[in-house]
Design a protein around this motif. Sequence first.
Motif, mmCIF file in Angstrom:
data_model
loop_
_atom_site.group_PDB
_atom_site.id
_atom_site.type_symbol
_atom_site.label_atom_id
_atom_site.label_comp_id
_atom_site.label_asym_id
_atom_site.label_seq_id
_atom_site.Cartn_x
_atom_site.Cartn_y
_atom_site.Cartn_z
ATOM 1 N N PRO A 178 115.418 145.937 3.268
ATOM 2 C CA PRO A 178 115.373 147.274 2.664
ATOM 3 C C PRO A 178 114.071 147.482 1.885
ATOM 4 O O PRO A 178 113.369 146.516 1.566
ATOM 5 C CB PRO A 178 116.581 147.265 1.706
ATOM 6 N N GLU A 179 113.782 148.716 1.584
ATOM 7 C CA GLU A 179 112.561 149.014 0.833
ATOM 8 C C GLU A 179 112.750 148.597 -0.623
ATOM 9 O O GLU A 179 113.320 149.339 -1.427
ATOM 10 C CB GLU A 179 112.220 150.500 0.944
ATOM 11 N N ASP A 180 112.290 147.410 -0.952
ATOM 12 C CA ASP A 180 112.412 146.901 -2.311
ATOM 13 C C ASP A 180 111.230 145.975 -2.610
ATOM 14 O O ASP A 180 110.338 145.786 -1.764
ATOM 15 C CB ASP A 180 113.740 146.173 -2.517
ATOM 16 N N ALA A 181 111.209 145.419 -3.812
ATOM 17 C CA ALA A 181 110.075 144.595 -4.239
ATOM 18 C C ALA A 181 109.908 143.362 -3.371
ATOM 19 O O ALA A 181 108.779 142.927 -3.096
ATOM 20 C CB ALA A 181 110.261 144.193 -5.707
ATOM 21 N N LEU A 182 111.015 142.765 -2.937
ATOM 22 C CA LEU A 182 110.922 141.562 -2.104
ATOM 23 C C LEU A 182 110.285 141.881 -0.760
ATOM 24 O O LEU A 182 109.399 141.149 -0.292
ATOM 25 C CB LEU A 182 112.315 140.950 -1.905
ATOM 26 N N THR A 183 110.714 142.960 -0.144
ATOM 27 C CA THR A 183 110.112 143.370 1.132
ATOM 28 C C THR A 183 108.632 143.672 0.958
ATOM 29 O O THR A 183 107.802 143.288 1.790
ATOM 30 C CB THR A 183 110.841 144.605 1.695
ATOM 31 N N GLN A 184 108.287 144.354 -0.130
ATOM 32 C CA GLN A 184 106.884 144.692 -0.363
ATOM 33 C C GLN A 184 106.030 143.438 -0.488
ATOM 34 O O GLN A 184 104.977 143.325 0.146
ATOM 35 C CB GLN A 184 106.749 145.537 -1.629
ATOM 36 N N ASN A 185 106.486 142.499 -1.293
ATOM 37 C CA ASN A 185 105.718 141.276 -1.503
ATOM 38 C C ASN A 185 105.621 140.460 -0.223
ATOM 39 O O ASN A 185 104.549 139.952 0.139
ATOM 40 C CB ASN A 185 106.371 140.454 -2.619
ATOM 41 N N ALA A 186 106.751 140.311 0.476
ATOM 42 C CA ALA A 186 106.767 139.514 1.706
ATOM 43 C C ALA A 186 105.891 140.143 2.783
ATOM 44 O O ALA A 186 105.114 139.440 3.450
ATOM 45 C CB ALA A 186 108.197 139.361 2.206
ATOM 46 N N SER A 187 106.004 141.448 2.972
ATOM 47 C CA SER A 187 105.229 142.107 4.036
ATOM 48 C C SER A 187 103.738 142.098 3.728
ATOM 49 O O SER A 187 102.902 142.013 4.646
ATOM 50 C CB SER A 187 105.726 143.540 4.250
ATOM 51 N N TYR A 188 103.385 142.142 2.448
ATOM 52 C CA TYR A 188 101.972 142.087 2.061
ATOM 53 C C TYR A 188 101.356 140.742 2.447
ATOM 54 O O TYR A 188 100.254 140.671 3.023
ATOM 55 C CB TYR A 188 101.861 142.326 0.557
ATOM 56 N N HIS A 189 102.065 139.658 2.147
ATOM 57 C CA HIS A 189 101.555 138.336 2.503
ATOM 58 C C HIS A 189 101.681 138.069 4.002
ATOM 59 O O HIS A 189 100.880 137.332 4.581
ATOM 60 C CB HIS A 189 102.270 137.261 1.684
ATOM 61 N N LEU A 190 102.683 138.681 4.616
ATOM 62 C CA LEU A 190 102.808 138.593 6.064
ATOM 63 C C LEU A 190 101.597 139.229 6.745
ATOM 64 O O LEU A 190 101.057 138.691 7.719
ATOM 65 C CB LEU A 190 104.094 139.302 6.504
ATOM 66 N N ALA A 191 101.157 140.354 6.215
ATOM 67 C CA ALA A 191 99.973 141.018 6.761
ATOM 68 C C ALA A 191 98.750 140.102 6.686
ATOM 69 O O ALA A 191 97.958 140.020 7.636
ATOM 70 C CB ALA A 191 99.713 142.319 6.002
ATOM 71 N N ASP A 192 98.614 139.405 5.575
ATOM 72 C CA ASP A 192 97.474 138.499 5.438
ATOM 73 C C ASP A 192 97.564 137.340 6.431
ATOM 74 O O ASP A 192 96.547 136.893 6.970
ATOM 75 C CB ASP A 192 97.398 137.959 4.007
ATOM 76 N N MET A 245 104.116 148.640 5.848
ATOM 77 C CA MET A 245 105.402 148.345 5.231
ATOM 78 C C MET A 245 105.225 148.018 3.753
ATOM 79 O O MET A 245 106.002 148.457 2.907
ATOM 80 C CB MET A 245 106.076 147.171 5.950
ATOM 81 N N ALA A 246 104.208 147.231 3.438
ATOM 82 C CA ALA A 246 103.965 146.842 2.044
ATOM 83 C C ALA A 246 103.650 148.055 1.183
ATOM 84 O O ALA A 246 104.064 148.135 0.018
ATOM 85 C CB ALA A 246 102.823 145.832 1.975
ATOM 86 N N TYR A 247 102.931 149.019 1.746
ATOM 87 C CA TYR A 247 102.593 150.225 0.990
ATOM 88 C C TYR A 247 103.836 151.056 0.672
ATOM 89 O O TYR A 247 103.989 151.573 -0.442
ATOM 90 C CB TYR A 247 101.597 151.080 1.778
ATOM 91 N N SER A 248 104.747 151.135 1.630
ATOM 92 C CA SER A 248 105.872 152.072 1.486
ATOM 93 C C SER A 248 107.145 151.454 0.931
ATOM 94 O O SER A 248 108.114 152.166 0.683
ATOM 95 C CB SER A 248 106.196 152.694 2.857
ATOM 96 N N SER A 249 107.150 150.127 0.690
ATOM 97 C CA SER A 249 108.417 149.461 0.383
ATOM 98 C C SER A 249 108.724 149.243 -1.091
ATOM 99 O O SER A 249 109.868 149.000 -1.448
ATOM 100 C CB SER A 249 108.478 148.095 1.091
ATOM 101 N N GLY A 250 107.736 149.265 -1.960
ATOM 102 C CA GLY A 250 108.016 148.912 -3.348
ATOM 103 C C GLY A 250 107.176 149.684 -4.339
ATOM 104 O O GLY A 250 106.417 150.592 -3.977
ATOM 105 N N ASP A 251 107.284 149.282 -5.621
ATOM 106 C CA ASP A 251 106.639 150.019 -6.709
ATOM 107 C C ASP A 251 105.441 149.305 -7.318
ATOM 108 O O ASP A 251 104.895 149.774 -8.311
ATOM 109 C CB ASP A 251 107.662 150.295 -7.824
ATOM 110 N N ASN A 252 105.062 148.152 -6.764
ATOM 111 C CA ASN A 252 103.901 147.431 -7.292
ATOM 112 C C ASN A 252 102.643 148.212 -6.919
ATOM 113 O O ASN A 252 102.229 148.245 -5.756
ATOM 114 C CB ASN A 252 103.853 146.015 -6.727
ATOM 115 N N LYS A 253 102.029 148.835 -7.910
ATOM 116 C CA LYS A 253 100.903 149.745 -7.639
ATOM 117 C C LYS A 253 99.692 149.008 -7.081
ATOM 118 O O LYS A 253 98.962 149.543 -6.245
ATOM 119 C CB LYS A 253 100.530 150.495 -8.919
#
Length: 287
Positions: free
Chosen positions: A192-206, A223-231
Amino acid sequence: GEHEKAMRNFTACAYNGLSVQEQQRYNLRMGYLHFSANHYGEAYAYFDRIDPKSEVADHATYYRAYIDYARGDNEKAKRQFQALQSSSAYGELAPYYLLQIEFREGNYRYVVEHGPQLAERAATERRAELERVVAESWFRLDDYRNTLQHIEQYAAYGGRMGRDEHYLKGFSLYRLARYTDAVEGLRGACGPEDALTQNASYHLADCYLRLGDKKQARQSFSMAYSSGDNKTICEDALYNYCKLQVEQGGGNFNEEIQSLSHYLREYPRSAHRGEVEGYLQSVFEVE
């Protein structure tokens, strides 16, 4: 095991007509019946009636400690579990709860120093739980080799690999530069679109970038852009998405314009502003 019938019959007893020893056992059993029904307040009151010198005192202490633990009252729970370490009935169990309390309080060094010994002599189901706690403690201490070792032990002893566990494994592999292996774990952490998805997808992209798969990297940055609130992650993910979109080319002209323009509107003071404006200009020139 017929608790409702037991409760009715115990309630009908003439408490004052019982001997002192019978009263202690009565309080223990009434406390246990309320405990089993999750009536913790009533249960605690019965356990509190039991004399510390009674033959059933250790049982009362254990249930009070467990209730305090369940309520999150770590200090009270810790004192009572510590008192049970010399108990013949609960001496083997008390260190397990003490470890969990130390973990809750962020004392991760204590957990990694005491957890493995407890895990080695624990039953299979409890061992899985202990390995999980030790794995996350090593993770919090930035020791990713030991995190990986214990999360794999957790799985080996029947632990369920949920999103959090996949993240512990995937991120540890990422930090150990094992990018191909990290992909599976990080993908398993996305949901789901939450902080865990955002963090995981960001590192997955790398990971995908380092593996040369720019298409998958771009999707993961999106996905990382749209999934969480970490600016910070949002901005960097959108920047990299736009950059890859331009580098890969072959896309829809309007989509590239919209993405780049959106970035400039969202982050007008970005350190990448000049670069993004250059991408935007180059897109128009190509067209």
